[in-house]
Design a protein around this motif. Structure first.
Motif, PDB file in Angstrom:
ATOM      1  N   GLY A 175       0.791  -1.217   0.000  1.00 47.38           N
ATOM      2  CA  GLY A 175       0.000   0.000   0.000  1.00 47.38           C
ATOM      3  C   GLY A 175       0.827   1.271   0.000  1.00 47.38           C
ATOM      4  O   GLY A 175       0.518   2.229  -0.717  1.00 47.38           O
ATOM      5  N   MET A 176       1.892   1.296   0.791  1.00 47.53           N
ATOM      6  CA  MET A 176       2.686   2.516   0.935  1.00 47.53           C
ATOM      7  C   MET A 176       3.727   2.680  -0.171  1.00 47.53           C
ATOM      8  O   MET A 176       3.996   3.796  -0.624  1.00 47.53           O
ATOM      9  CB  MET A 176       3.379   2.509   2.296  1.00 47.53           C
ATOM     10  CG  MET A 176       2.427   2.532   3.481  1.00 47.53           C
ATOM     11  SD  MET A 176       1.614   4.116   3.735  1.00 47.53           S
ATOM     12  CE  MET A 176       2.907   5.024   4.592  1.00 47.53           C
ATOM     13  N   ASP A 177       4.317   1.566  -0.615  1.00 50.60           N
ATOM     14  CA  ASP A 177       5.407   1.657  -1.585  1.00 50.60           C
ATOM     15  C   ASP A 177       4.937   1.531  -3.029  1.00 50.60           C
ATOM     16  O   ASP A 177       5.662   1.910  -3.950  1.00 50.60           O
ATOM     17  CB  ASP A 177       6.451   0.567  -1.311  1.00 50.60           C
ATOM     18  CG  ASP A 177       7.149   0.775   0.028  1.00 50.60           C
ATOM     19  OD1 ASP A 177       7.009   1.869   0.605  1.00 50.60           O
ATOM     20  OD2 ASP A 177       7.824  -0.160   0.501  1.00 50.60           O
ATOM     21  N   PHE A 178       3.716   0.995  -3.222  1.00 48.40           N
ATOM     22  CA  PHE A 178       3.227   0.812  -4.590  1.00 48.40           C
ATOM     23  C   PHE A 178       1.951   1.602  -4.832  1.00 48.40           C
ATOM     24  O   PHE A 178       1.943   2.575  -5.575  1.00 48.40           O
ATOM     25  CB  PHE A 178       3.007  -0.685  -4.878  1.00 48.40           C
ATOM     26  CG  PHE A 178       2.530  -0.968  -6.268  1.00 48.40           C
ATOM     27  CD1 PHE A 178       3.351  -0.727  -7.370  1.00 48.40           C
ATOM     28  CD2 PHE A 178       1.258  -1.474  -6.491  1.00 48.40           C
ATOM     29  CE1 PHE A 178       2.902  -0.968  -8.653  1.00 48.40           C
ATOM     30  CE2 PHE A 178       0.796  -1.724  -7.779  1.00 48.40           C
ATOM     31  CZ  PHE A 178       1.623  -1.470  -8.859  1.00 48.40           C
ATOM     32  N   ASN A 179       0.866   1.195  -4.177  1.00 53.64           N
ATOM     33  CA  ASN A 179      -0.413   1.850  -4.415  1.00 53.64           C
ATOM     34  C   ASN A 179      -1.380   1.460  -3.301  1.00 53.64           C
ATOM     35  O   ASN A 179      -1.485   0.287  -2.961  1.00 53.64           O
ATOM     36  CB  ASN A 179      -0.962   1.413  -5.784  1.00 53.64           C
ATOM     37  CG  ASN A 179      -2.294   2.064  -6.113  1.00 53.64           C
ATOM     38  OD1 ASN A 179      -3.321   1.600  -5.649  1.00 53.64           O
ATOM     39  ND2 ASN A 179      -2.253   3.128  -6.901  1.00 53.64           N
ATOM     40  N   PHE A 180      -2.090   2.448  -2.754  1.00 49.96           N
ATOM     41  CA  PHE A 180      -3.025   2.158  -1.670  1.00 49.96           C
ATOM     42  C   PHE A 180      -4.081   1.140  -2.094  1.00 49.96           C
ATOM     43  O   PHE A 180      -4.418   0.222  -1.343  1.00 49.96           O
ATOM     44  CB  PHE A 180      -3.717   3.438  -1.198  1.00 49.96           C
ATOM     45  CG  PHE A 180      -2.855   4.313  -0.326  1.00 49.96           C
ATOM     46  CD1 PHE A 180      -2.415   3.852   0.910  1.00 49.96           C
ATOM     47  CD2 PHE A 180      -2.497   5.593  -0.721  1.00 49.96           C
ATOM     48  CE1 PHE A 180      -1.627   4.654   1.728  1.00 49.96           C
ATOM     49  CE2 PHE A 180      -1.716   6.401   0.082  1.00 49.96           C
ATOM     50  CZ  PHE A 180      -1.282   5.926   1.314  1.00 49.96           C
ATOM     51  N   HIS A 181      -4.618   1.309  -3.278  1.00 59.31           N
ATOM     52  CA  HIS A 181      -5.697   0.426  -3.722  1.00 59.31           C
ATOM     53  C   HIS A 181      -5.201  -0.996  -3.932  1.00 59.31           C
ATOM     54  O   HIS A 181      -5.956  -1.958  -3.715  1.00 59.31           O
ATOM     55  CB  HIS A 181      -6.331   0.988  -4.994  1.00 59.31           C
ATOM     56  CG  HIS A 181      -6.947   2.337  -4.800  1.00 59.31           C
ATOM     57  ND1 HIS A 181      -8.052   2.533  -4.003  1.00 59.31           N
ATOM     58  CD2 HIS A 181      -6.594   3.565  -5.273  1.00 59.31           C
ATOM     59  CE1 HIS A 181      -8.360   3.827  -4.004  1.00 59.31           C
ATOM     60  NE2 HIS A 181      -7.488   4.470  -4.759  1.00 59.31           N
ATOM     61  N   ALA A 182      -3.952  -1.148  -4.318  1.00 54.74           N
ATOM     62  CA  ALA A 182      -3.378  -2.496  -4.425  1.00 54.74           C
ATOM     63  C   ALA A 182      -3.278  -3.128  -3.037  1.00 54.74           C
ATOM     64  O   ALA A 182      -3.505  -4.337  -2.872  1.00 54.74           O
ATOM     65  CB  ALA A 182      -2.000  -2.433  -5.078  1.00 54.74           C
ATOM     66  N   GLY A 183      -2.946  -2.320  -2.038  1.00 56.55           N
ATOM     67  CA  GLY A 183      -2.887  -2.824  -0.671  1.00 56.55           C
ATOM     68  C   GLY A 183      -4.251  -3.281  -0.189  1.00 56.55           C
ATOM     69  O   GLY A 183      -4.388  -4.356   0.410  1.00 56.55           O
ATOM     70  N   PHE A 184      -5.291  -2.482  -0.462  1.00 56.09           N
ATOM     71  CA  PHE A 184      -6.646  -2.878  -0.082  1.00 56.09           C
ATOM     72  C   PHE A 184      -7.075  -4.141  -0.834  1.00 56.09           C
ATOM     73  O   PHE A 184      -7.821  -4.973  -0.296  1.00 56.09           O
ATOM     74  CB  PHE A 184      -7.629  -1.739  -0.354  1.00 56.09           C
ATOM     75  CG  PHE A 184      -7.410  -0.525   0.511  1.00 56.09           C
ATOM     76  CD1 PHE A 184      -7.260  -0.642   1.882  1.00 56.09           C
ATOM     77  CD2 PHE A 184      -7.339   0.745  -0.051  1.00 56.09           C
ATOM     78  CE1 PHE A 184      -7.054   0.474   2.684  1.00 56.09           C
ATOM     79  CE2 PHE A 184      -7.145   1.867   0.733  1.00 56.09           C
ATOM     80  CZ  PHE A 184      -6.997   1.732   2.106  1.00 56.09           C
ATOM     81  N   SER A 185      -6.612  -4.295  -2.062  1.00 59.98           N
ATOM     82  CA  SER A 185      -6.920  -5.505  -2.835  1.00 59.98           C
ATOM     83  C   SER A 185      -6.327  -6.734  -2.150  1.00 59.98           C
ATOM     84  O   SER A 185      -6.955  -7.797  -2.109  1.00 59.98           O
ATOM     85  CB  SER A 185      -6.371  -5.392  -4.260  1.00 59.98           C
ATOM     86  OG  SER A 185      -6.971  -4.337  -4.965  1.00 59.98           O
TER      87      SER A 185
END
Length: 494
Positions: A175-185
């Motif tokens: 989430g922090m290093d790539f994308n928040f929405h990817a983290g939620f996924s």
């Protein structure tokens, strides 16, 4: 062969019933999804839109985070009721898991603040349905006198903390290093695994009794329940409409409304229980004894749950996370809570066993008292780096680690002891409701959080940590003076 005999013969999972394996992995993945989401949610709300966030102010984001946690525990009352009266535990857990998964899916989509608030509704209701009933199903795996029960719960709690430990590292990094929405996924995928495993494994390992409510609603009760729900929703809608009409409807004021509800709910519960004709004189005395312990628990949770709010802000903005070749992601600090619980649990289990053999084990009120002192000390500890280096300096991660190490001692003195004493002090007619009361202590504490975290602003950190820490210690002193009268009210319960 009767059910008791079948339970005693089931040793398929490390000497425990096979169903424990199902519930262990279900809860592990559910906690992975929940704490993974929580690890990045605060940052998602207050990071600028250019950084992939929503651009909320830090104070509003912190307030929303706190009331979010409060609502999760508030809805556990609903989960227990629907399980007992409508669906049974197995269906209630399944429906809750589905809501949680869709809540994470909504967050994984780039639809802004609207998606955030939809997900909050889905995840809070879903967690309220799932969490209390999974724990109840663990207990149902064992016969009344099965000596494996305590060990089974210990294994189950380890699964909870294992999922909670891994989640901030994996979901937080993505989430922090790539994308928040990817983290939620990733959190949504974790919940998906929990549902699949629970559904298929549960068919083989869980009792068929969980498919049916233990105290099903009669038609007249159902009609009355529907009317009460409609009436409650109508009153809530009227309040919201009034706030809109008078132009005071905002995120902060809506959070304030929810905070008031979360604080009033346990007060109303206590009044109902104490006025009930089903409660005997001895039980009435024990409920009175429970009140100061409940307040202490609420104060403790108000501090402990700030780990994902105030300490998360400190981790991102005031901690030196670049240590040579190692970069510490601010979300990783969220793993300290379950890590210390896993470290401390065997130590405290040994301590209580040792003291019990010597007949020196302190009473539950005494343990709560020491818990309040340690909770307050964890915040007074955070004053030191700010006093030494100033509020604008980035300090060593060891300060955060030390604070978490201290507050988790408090958790070991309050959380498991509180669960135990709740069951001991509960009136027979209100056994389930009293367990809900324990969850409401956390809800009330976080409701208070949603208002006080607004005062954690740059330049005021020493005052914030100092006042909150001293309030906890002051209540510990009050509880220390009340140990004898509380023990007398407990009427033989330790």
């Amino acid at each position: 062969m009767d059910g008791q005999g079948e339970k005693s013969l089931d040793h398929a999972f490390f000497g425990q019933p096979k169903g424990l394996q199902t519930l262990f992995f279900t809860e592990m993945w559910e906690r992975f999804s929940y704490y993974g989401m929580r690890a990045i949610l605060l940052y998602y709300m207050y990071f600028s839109v250019a950084k992939g966030g929503l651009g909320f102010s830090p104070t509003t984001a912190a307030s929303v985070m706190a009331i979010y946690g409060s609502l999760v525990f508030l809805t556990s009352v609903l989960g227990g009721y629907l399980s007992d009266r409508v669906w049974g535990s197995r269906k209630t857990v399944l429906y809750g898991g589905i809501l949680i998964m869709f809540g994470h899916v909504v967050l994984s989509l780039p639809f802004g603040a609207g998606a955030l608030f939809i997900s909050i509704v889905l995840i809070t209701v879903g967690t309220g349905l799932l969490k209390p009933n999974v724990s109840e199903m663990v207990g149902a795996l064992y016969g009344e006198n099965d000596p494996r029960r305590d060990t089974g719960f210990t294994i189950f709690v380890f699964g909870i903390n294992l999922g909670s430990f891994i989640a901030p590292i994996l979901v937080g990094t993505v989430g922090m290093d790539f994308n928040f929405h990817a983290g939620f996924s990733l959190a949504a995928i974790g919940m998906f695994f929990a549902l699949i495993y629970y559904y298929f494994s549960g068919k083989k390992t869980l009792s068929i009794d969980g498919l049916y409510p233990s105290d099903p609603l009669e038609p007249d009760d159902l009609n009355r329940l529907v009317l009460e729900i409609i009436g409650g929703l109508a009153v809530f809608a009227a309040i919201i409409a009034g706030m809109w009409y008078f132009k005071v409807l905002s995120i902060d004021n809506f959070v304030l409304l929810l905070s008031i509800i979360a604080i009033l709910t346990p007060i109303i519960y206590f009044v109902v229980i104490l006025r009930s004709k089903k409660v005997t004189k001895t039980e009435h005395s024990r409920v009175l004894a429970y009140i100061p312990l409940f307040i202490a628990a609420a104060v403790f949770w108000a501090i402990e749950e700030q780990g994902s709010v105030v300490l998360a802000l400190f981790a991102e903005n005031q901690t030196n996370n670049n240590l040579g070749f190692l970069h510490i992601n601010a979300t990783w600090y969220q793993s300290l809570n379950p890590l210390f619980i896993m470290i401390y649990t065997p130590l405290f289990a040994f301590l209580w066993t040792y003291l019990a053999k010597r007949k020196d084990e302190p009473s539950s009120p005494a343990k709560f008292t020491w818990g309040m002192f340690f909770a307050g000390l964890s915040y007074l500890f955070m004053i030191i780096p700010i006093f030494l280096f100033g509020s604008s300096a980035k300090v060593s991660p060891l300060w955060l680690i030390g604070s978490w190490a201290i507050v988790e001692i408090a958790e070991m003195l309050i959380s498991p002891i509180g669960l135990s004493v709740t069951t001991k002090l509960a009136p027979k007619a209100f056994e389930s409701q009293m367990m809900s009361m324990w969850f409401l202590a956390d809800a009330a504490g976080q409701a208070v959080n949603s208002q006080i975290v607004k005062f954690y602003t740059p330049g005021h950190e020493i005052a914030y940590f100092g006042i909150v820490g001293l309030v906890a210690i002051a209540f510990g002193v009050v509880l220390l003076l009340m140990i004898k009268p509380v023990k007398k009210l407990m009427d033989g319960v330790n």
